[in-house]
Each structure stands twice: as C-alpha cells, then as structure tokens.
Design an enzyme around this catalytic site. Structure first.
Site, short mmCIF file in Angstrom:
data_model
loop_
_atom_site.label_atom_id
_atom_site.label_comp_id
_atom_site.label_asym_id
_atom_site.label_seq_id
_atom_site.Cartn_x
_atom_site.Cartn_y
_atom_site.Cartn_z
CG PHE A 69 -1.89 1.20 1.26
CD1 PHE A 69 -3.03 1.22 0.40
CD2 PHE A 69 -1.52 2.54 1.83
CE1 PHE A 69 -3.61 2.42 0.35
CE2 PHE A 69 -2.38 3.42 1.82
CZ PHE A 69 -3.50 3.52 0.90
CG ASP A 118 5.89 4.02 1.70
OD1 ASP A 118 5.96 4.81 2.47
OD2 ASP A 118 4.99 3.64 0.89
CE LYS A 141 -0.01 7.31 6.49
NZ LYS A 141 -1.22 7.82 6.17
#
Length: 425
Positions: free
Chosen positions: A145, A231, A272
């Site tokens: 994802f 990531d 984030k």
C-alpha cells in the site's frame, strides 16, 4: 452559511448526502482531540488506537507543534517555489542531518512522496545507470500500500483500488513480500532501477518481515546497482520503536547512520507523522548522486516546501527527539503484545498478535469475509476505544506514541472485555 453540527446523526447524514462514498468510517463523529484522547460531538471520550493511520504519533494537538503553526501562520504561509523563503533552507538542513542524507525534496502527501521517488528512480536509471528511456522497471511487493494515485494503483494487488481505474501504467513487477530469493531473481533483469517496499506492511495487516530481510534487500540491490526505496510514511518517525523501521533495534535520537543495525536505503520516503497531524508534509531524501538528476522544471508542487509546513515539520521532529517517543513506543509495544498474547492464548476468537513498537495487529479467528472484526471495533468504540479493521479479520492497534503505561493497560483491559464478549458467543 456554514452549518453548525449539533449531533453525530446530523454530521453523518451530511457526509452521506454531499460527500463521495470513498471511505467506510466507524459511526463516530469526532470533534476534539488532545494527546491520546478524542471526543465525539456528544462529549464522549475515547482512546485513539489508530492515530490517523500513524499521522499523529506526537498525540493530538501537541502544544509545541500547535504554537509553531500559529506563529508561522501569522508570519508567512506560502510563496510557491518561484521565490526563496527563510524557512525552507533551515528545514532542509535540519531534516537531512536528522536522517543522514545529502538532499531532500519536500512535497505534501504520502502518495506524492511515492510518486516523487518513482520519478527520481526512473530518471536516475536513464541518466546514471544507462537504461534505454522508457524501459525502466521498478520491483514492488505483493499486498503493498503506497497510495491510490493512478500510477500507484497500477502496481497494487488490492482489487478495490484497481478495478475500473485502468488502463494501468506499465513498468512495475510484483514479487512476494519478505522473499529475498524472489527479489534476487527479479533483479537479474538489467532494466530494473529500484525496489520499492514498506519495511512493515501496515495496511496489509501489519506484516513484519524476517529479522534479516531488509539487510539482505539492501545487499541484493547494491550488488545489482538497483536503488532500495524505503516507504516509511507509516512506519517512520518512531512508530516501530526506532526512528525508522530500517533502523532495526536502534533508538538513537537522530539519524543512526553509524549504528550497526541501520540499513540505509538509497531513497527514503516520509510523510504522515513528519508534521504531527497538523499539516500535510512529505519528504523524499537521498544523496547527491541520485538527487542531482532533478533539475528546474522536472518536478515540483505549489505547496511543496512552503514555510508553514516546513516550520511545523521541524517542530514535530523535535518533539519526537525531545520526548523520546521511539523509546516509549518500543517499551509500550512489548507490553501491548505481551498483554495481547495472553488474550490469544486464552480466547479462541483471537488467532495471533504481531507487530513492532506501537504498530500492531490482532488477527481475529474468523473468515476475512465475516463482520466479526468490524463488530468488535464497534463494541470497542462503545467502550471508549477507537480502532479499525483492515483486510476483513485483522484489527490494527496504533495509538499515539505519547501514551503512558497506565493508559496502555487501561486500553488492554477494554480490549479484553470486548474479546471476552465475542469469545462467549
């Protein structure tokens, strides 16, 4: 005139009528947050065990980050990159030193960070590795994802994200996650420029790889002159008990380039919690030989690198360091998994617990097509704890890293109360 919300029912009806139905939220309408707690419109208090998908590691409305936002918002918020501003340079120096890289390219959202890394890797492949233009391939992991843009869904294995959004972009090869032999086989293709992977697959259900997987990934990529792209949008910024998941077992306060457990990726993607939930900020970090392929006009964003986001991000990273959030995440994560393992051993409704730091998941002993995990999350909410299922029968538990031991045990008591109710059905 802006409508005033007086009840949860009213807010849900408005979203249902006027908003796209691209999410399936729990029926809880939140209006306030502080630290590890959230309050709904009616004033009920909850423990937050999702942390906005790890965007609020520093807790809701952290006062230091809030004050930095207020100060900068009253001074200068946006210039675009048509001009210099007096915050971006200090931010770039700060974050590159913090994580141990030469250069940073700031953007806004996590998906933009991934797109940026893909573009850098391809351009590097053509200009530095000598691959024929248009032939570059990027290897990715199954069940990844990385976002939902058109490029990213082209290599997603999630049917909901892909179906009816084609045609898809070529140039990606999927291999099994945590399978070093599959990676080595894929790297035999000379047109491969990069391997893009999440150190822990959060959205897939908090799948953690073998202890030596990332080390072997870095070695395999280096041997074939292929870029290792990590990531860490969800796993970074102290979530897994270290500054980055690639840091292994290190809890240093800054970058840990000199630590033996640190596996330095060629390209690091952050987002984030880099801004503590106050403002969308993402960053792609790499060293000069790779970032030098980016020239004026090749990539950018009106909001990328704006002074408001830059000031917020610096302060958010200071909070992580000063409050030793990585150390807290590691300590409380072990306590949480120990408590959950007791429940797994005691109640047949639970199958297993897994995770690292304060990124954890409990697998419900039922079919992924069942509603059991969803129903359990509804009952958890009734008892004052907010969590969300992923992939049907998996519940992700990821509270803000400012949680105390007493609060954690209180939350585990709530979880056991709900598990016991479902186990007796």
């Amino acid at each position: 005139m802006m409508e005033t919300i007086n009840s949860s029912k009213q807010a849900i009806e408005l979203e249902d009528k006027y908003g796209a139905h691209n999410y399936h939220p729990l029926p809880v309408v939140l209006s306030r947050g502080e630290g590890v707690h959230l309050w709904d419109v009616e004033g009920k208090r909850y423990y937050d065990f999702l942390s906005a998908y790890s965007a609020v590691n520093q807790g809701h409305c952290h006062p230091r980050i809030k004050n930095a936002l207020i100060e900068q918002a009253g001074t200068l918020t946006l210039t675009s990159r048509a001009f210099y501003n007096d915050v971006l340079g200090p931010f770039e120096k700060y974050i590159t030193a913090y994580f141990g890289f030469d250069k940073v390219l700031p953007m806004n959202t996590g998906a933009e960070g991934v797109e940026t890394a893909i573009k850098i890797a391809r351009k590097w492949g053509y200009e530095k590795k000598g691959i024929v233009e248009g032939q570059a391939k990027i290897v990715v992991a199954e069940n990844n994802f990385h976002g939902r843009t058109s490029t990213i869904i082209s290599f997603s294995s999630d049917a909901n994200a892909r179906k009816n959004f084609g045609p898809y972009m070529p140039g990606f090869v999927r291999i099994p996650y945590n399978d070093i032999d599959a990676l080595k086989s894929a790297l035999e293709d000379d047109t491969v420029v990069a391997f893009l992977v999440e150190p822990i697959q959060g959205e897939a259900g908090v799948y953690t790889p073998a202890e030596d997987y990332l080390k072997k990934v870095a070695e395999a990529c280096k041997s074939k002159n292929v870029l290792f792209i990590a990531d860490e949008i969800q796993t970074g910024i102290a979530r897994t008990g270290s500054l980055l998941a690639v840091c292994g077992n290190c809890t240093c306060e800054g970058h840990c380039e000199r630590q033996s457990t640190y596996i330095k990726p060629d390209i690091l993607i952050l987002g984030k919690a880099i801004s503590g939930g106050f403002y969308p900020v993402s960053a792609v970090l790499t060293d000069n030989p790779i970032m030098d392929v980016i020239k004026p006009g090749t990539h950018g964003s009106t909001f990328g690198g704006n002074p408001l986001g830059a000031k917020i991000a610096m302060t958010a990273l200071e909070v992580v360091r000063d409050e030793k959030l990585a150390q807290n995440a590691r300590r409380l994560g072990k306590l949480f998994r120990d408590r959950m393992q007791i429940l797994v051993d005691k109640y047949r409704i639970l199958k297993l617990v897994r995770g690292k730091g304060l990124l954890n998941a409990v697998v419900v002993n039922d079919s992924p097509d069942s509603s059991t995990a969803w129903d359990m999350c509804l009952k958890l909410a009734e008892n004052g704890l907010l969590a969300k299922p992923t992939h049907g029968n998996i519940i992700r538990f990821a509270p803000p890293l400012v949680m105390t031991e007493e609060q954690l045990h209180d939350c585990c008591d709530i979880i056991e109360k709900v598990v016991k109710q479902f186990d007796n059905r």
